[in-house]
Design a protein around this motif. Structure first.
Motif, PDB file in Angstrom:
ATOM      1  N   PRO A 256       0.765  -1.366   0.071  1.00 17.35           N
ATOM      2  CA  PRO A 256       0.156   0.020  -0.168  1.00 17.35           C
ATOM      3  C   PRO A 256       0.794   1.206  -0.029  1.00 17.35           C
ATOM      4  O   PRO A 256       0.477   2.411  -0.439  1.00 17.35           O
ATOM      5  N   ALA A 257       2.099   1.190   0.416  1.00 14.94           N
ATOM      6  CA  ALA A 257       3.010   2.479   0.366  1.00 14.94           C
ATOM      7  C   ALA A 257       3.675   2.597  -0.780  1.00 14.94           C
ATOM      8  O   ALA A 257       4.409   3.540  -0.752  1.00 14.94           O
ATOM      9  N   ALA A 258       3.573   1.666  -1.611  1.00 13.49           N
ATOM     10  CA  ALA A 258       4.384   1.860  -2.947  1.00 13.49           C
ATOM     11  C   ALA A 258       4.087   2.691  -3.934  1.00 13.49           C
ATOM     12  O   ALA A 258       2.806   2.532  -4.643  1.00 13.49           O
ATOM     13  N   THR A 259       4.548   3.890  -4.019  1.00 12.46           N
ATOM     14  CA  THR A 259       4.445   4.883  -5.003  1.00 12.46           C
ATOM     15  C   THR A 259       4.924   4.224  -6.291  1.00 12.46           C
ATOM     16  O   THR A 259       5.708   3.108  -6.236  1.00 12.46           O
ATOM     17  N   ALA A 260       4.533   4.933  -7.678  1.00 14.44           N
ATOM     18  CA  ALA A 260       5.276   4.564  -8.795  1.00 14.44           C
ATOM     19  C   ALA A 260       6.664   4.179  -8.811  1.00 14.44           C
ATOM     20  O   ALA A 260       7.532   3.602  -9.302  1.00 14.44           O
ATOM     21  N   LYS A 261       7.480   5.349  -8.006  1.00 16.95           N
ATOM     22  CA  LYS A 261       8.851   5.581  -7.832  1.00 16.95           C
ATOM     23  C   LYS A 261       9.365   4.327  -6.929  1.00 16.95           C
ATOM     24  O   LYS A 261      10.476   3.715  -7.288  1.00 16.95           O
ATOM     25  N   ARG A 262       8.870   4.191  -5.819  1.00 17.28           N
ATOM     26  CA  ARG A 262       9.223   3.114  -4.933  1.00 17.28           C
ATOM     27  C   ARG A 262       8.844   1.674  -5.493  1.00 17.28           C
ATOM     28  O   ARG A 262       9.803   1.062  -5.273  1.00 17.28           O
ATOM     29  N   SER A 263       7.845   1.377  -6.089  1.00 15.01           N
ATOM     30  CA  SER A 263       7.479   0.356  -6.868  1.00 15.01           C
ATOM     31  C   SER A 263       8.560   0.133  -7.948  1.00 15.01           C
ATOM     32  O   SER A 263       8.968  -1.199  -8.016  1.00 15.01           O
ATOM     33  N   ALA A 264       9.157   0.793  -8.680  1.00 17.67           N
ATOM     34  CA  ALA A 264      10.202   0.740  -9.672  1.00 17.67           C
ATOM     35  C   ALA A 264      11.407   0.381  -8.952  1.00 17.67           C
ATOM     36  O   ALA A 264      12.227  -0.357  -9.654  1.00 17.67           O
ATOM     37  N   ARG A 265      11.734   0.981  -7.856  1.00 13.76           N
ATOM     38  CA  ARG A 265      13.004   0.841  -7.149  1.00 13.76           C
ATOM     39  C   ARG A 265      12.906  -0.436  -6.773  1.00 13.76           C
ATOM     40  O   ARG A 265      13.944  -1.381  -6.888  1.00 13.76           O
ATOM     41  N   ALA A 266      11.979  -1.086  -6.255  1.00 13.01           N
ATOM     42  CA  ALA A 266      11.577  -2.308  -5.410  1.00 13.01           C
ATOM     43  C   ALA A 266      11.837  -3.243  -6.564  1.00 13.01           C
ATOM     44  O   ALA A 266      12.445  -4.458  -6.267  1.00 13.01           O
ATOM     45  N   TRP A 267      11.222  -3.117  -7.809  1.00 11.18           N
ATOM     46  CA  TRP A 267      11.303  -3.968  -8.748  1.00 11.18           C
ATOM     47  C   TRP A 267      12.937  -4.330  -9.413  1.00 11.18           C
ATOM     48  O   TRP A 267      13.224  -5.252  -9.542  1.00 11.18           O
ATOM     49  N   ARG A 268      13.545  -3.128  -9.402  1.00 11.84           N
ATOM     50  CA  ARG A 268      14.895  -3.551  -9.626  1.00 11.84           C
ATOM     51  C   ARG A 268      15.544  -4.288  -8.758  1.00 11.84           C
ATOM     52  O   ARG A 268      16.698  -5.012  -9.034  1.00 11.84           O
ATOM     53  N   GLN A 269      15.244  -4.095  -7.272  1.00 12.89           N
ATOM     54  CA  GLN A 269      16.065  -5.047  -6.289  1.00 12.89           C
ATOM     55  C   GLN A 269      15.478  -6.316  -6.516  1.00 12.89           C
ATOM     56  O   GLN A 269      16.124  -7.362  -6.314  1.00 12.89           O
ATOM     57  N   LEU A 270      14.180  -6.523  -6.674  1.00 18.13           N
ATOM     58  CA  LEU A 270      13.715  -7.848  -6.882  1.00 18.13           C
ATOM     59  C   LEU A 270      14.558  -8.821  -8.167  1.00 18.13           C
ATOM     60  O   LEU A 270      14.781  -9.831  -7.730  1.00 18.13           O
ATOM     61  N   LEU A 271      14.778  -7.968  -9.117  1.00 18.40           N
ATOM     62  CA  LEU A 271      15.480  -8.727 -10.249  1.00 18.40           C
ATOM     63  C   LEU A 271      16.836  -9.279  -9.751  1.00 18.40           C
ATOM     64  O   LEU A 271      17.366 -10.313 -10.215  1.00 18.40           O
ATOM     65  N   PHE A 272      17.542  -8.232  -8.982  1.00 14.05           N
ATOM     66  CA  PHE A 272      18.865  -8.532  -8.580  1.00 14.05           C
ATOM     67  C   PHE A 272      18.786  -9.710  -7.565  1.00 14.05           C
ATOM     68  O   PHE A 272      19.502 -10.697  -7.936  1.00 14.05           O
ATOM     69  N   HIS A 273      18.009  -9.716  -6.649  1.00 13.98           N
ATOM     70  CA  HIS A 273      17.927 -10.793  -5.739  1.00 13.98           C
ATOM     71  C   HIS A 273      17.614 -12.113  -6.552  1.00 13.98           C
ATOM     72  O   HIS A 273      18.106 -13.235  -6.298  1.00 13.98           O
TER      73      HIS A 273
END
Length: 322
Positions: free
Chosen positions: A263-280
Motif C-alpha cells: 500500500p505504501a508503494a508509489t510509482a517511484k518506490r515500486s520501480a526501485r523495489a522491482w529493480r531490487q527484486l530482479l537482482f535478488h
C-alpha cells in the motif's frame, strides 16, 4: 523511554518497527559503526571509550558530517589502541562494512542502499582495502558528463556477476559489451549507452554551438540507467565482499516484491523495489528462482486492481525473461 529504545540493539529496533525505513537506518550508521567496531576490543572499558569517541561529534553538530568518522579513526590515541582490537584494521573495517550492508538489505530488501549509507560504506571500503571502490554519486567526474572511472569499475563487477542472468535479459543489457567498455576505459561509450537506454540525446543545441549534455550529472533518466547497469554497488559488494544476507536471496526477492506491491508503494518506490527484486532473483539458484516465481504468480493474483495494474507490464516482462 526514548533513550531506552535508542540504546537497544539495531536488530531489536528493526523487529519492533522503530526503524521504519532504510533512510532512517542510514541516519543511525555513525552509532552503528561505533558500536560494531568497538565490539572487537577485548577490554570492556576500552570498548566503551572507543565507542564514545566515535559518537562524541554527533552531540555537537545538527547536520550530517561524514568526514568526522575518518577524523576519529586517525586520532593518535585511537590508532595506538588498535593493537588491542581482535582484528587488523582492514579486517575490522571489512567486517563492519559487510554487517551494515547485510543488515540494510535484510531489513529493507526492496529499497537498496541509501546514499548516506553508501557514503559510509565507501569510507569503510577504503579502510578495508577492497579491490573496487564503492560507487558514489555524481557518476560523472567532469561537467561534460562523461562516466567516472568508479562507474566503469562498478559496471565491470555487474557484468561479471550478472552476465547470462535474468537481470541481463529483463533489462536487455549486453553485459559482454559493458565489460569491454570497462576494460578499455570506454567512458564516453558508457555515457552514450546510458543516454541511449534512457532515450536521451548526448548533444543538445545551444545558441552559438553544440555542447555535450551533462547526462550523468543532470538527467535523472540517464542516472537511473547507470544505476541499473551497475546495480549501484550491489554487484561490487557480492563479488568483492562476499555479501550474502540471511535468510537468503529468495527471501529478499519475496520481500522486494512485497515492497513493490504494498500500500505504501508509489510509482517511484515500486520501480526501485522491482529493480531490487530482479537482482535478488538473479542470485537465486534455479530451484529457488522457480519457487519464487510461482509464489509471485500467486501473490499477484491477490493484489488490488490498482497495484495489479501498476505491475502488469513489469510482471509480463519478468515472466518472459525467466
Amino acid at each position: 523511554m526514548a533513550a531506552g529504545v535508542l540504546d537497544a540493539p539495531v536488530e531489536v529496533l528493526l523487529e519492533r518497527g522503530t526503524i521504519p525505513s532504510a533512510e532512517v537506518l542510514a541516519e543511525l550508521v555513525p552509532q552503528l559503526i561505533a558500536t560494531h567496531h568497538a565490539r572487537g576490543y577485548t577490554d570492556a572499558s576500552l570498548r566503551t571509550l572507543v565507542a564514545a569517541a566515535y559518537r562524541a561529534p554527533r552531540r555537537f553538530v545538527s547536520v550530517w558530517i561524514p568526514e568526522y568518522h575518518v577524523a576519529v579513526s586517525e586520532l593518535p590515541w585511537v590508532r595506538a589502541v588498535e593493537r588491542w582490537h581482535r582484528h587488523e584494521p582492514a579486517v575490522a573495517a571489512r567486517a563492519t562494512l559487510t554487517w551494515l550492508a547485510e543488515t540494510s538489505l535484510r531489513a529493507f530488501p526492496g529499497t537498496g542502499l541509501p546514499t548516506r549509507l553508501v557514503y559510509e560504506l565507501s569510507r569503510l571500503a577504503g579502510r578495508a582495502e577492497l579491490p573496487t571502490p564503492i560507487l558514489l554519486e555524481p557518476f560523472a567526474d567532469d561537467f561534460g558528463g562523461a562516466a567516472s572511472p568508479r562507474l566503469l569499475d562498478a559496471a565491470r563487477n555487474a557484468a561479471e556477476l550478472l552476465r547470462g542472468t535474468l537481470y541481463e535479459r529483463y533489462h536487455d543489457i549486453d553485459y559482454a559489451a559493458v565489460r569491454d567498455m570497462a576494460d578499455t576505459d570506454g567512458r564516453e561509450g558508457f555515457t552514450r549507452l546510458c543516454a541511449e537506454r534512457a532515450g536521451r540525446p548526448l548533444l543538445v543545441p545551444q545558441p552559438d554551438h553544440w555542447r555535450a549534455r551533462p547526462a550523468l550529472t543532470a538527467d535523472p533518466a540517464v542516472i537511473e540507467q547507470a544505476r541499473i547497469l551497475t546495480t549501484f554497488n550491489l554487484a561490487t559488494l557480492v563479488r568483492d565482499v562476499g555479501l550474502a544476507p540471511e535468510p537468503g536471496w529468495a527471501a529478499l526477492a519475496r520481500g522486494a516484491f512485497t515492497a513493490a506491491t504494498g500500500p505504501a508503494a508509489t510509482a517511484k518506490r515500486s520501480a526501485r523495489a522491482w529493480r531490487q527484486l530482479l537482482f535478488h532473483l538473479s542470485l537465486c539458484d534455479a530451484d529457488e528462482r522457480t519457487l519464487v516465481l510461482a509464489w509471485i504468480d500467486v501473490e499477484a493474483a491477490r493484489l488490488p486492481a490498482r497495484a495489479a495494474a501498476r505491475i502488469a507490464l513489469p510482471l509480463a516482462r519478468l515472466r518472459l525473461a525467466a
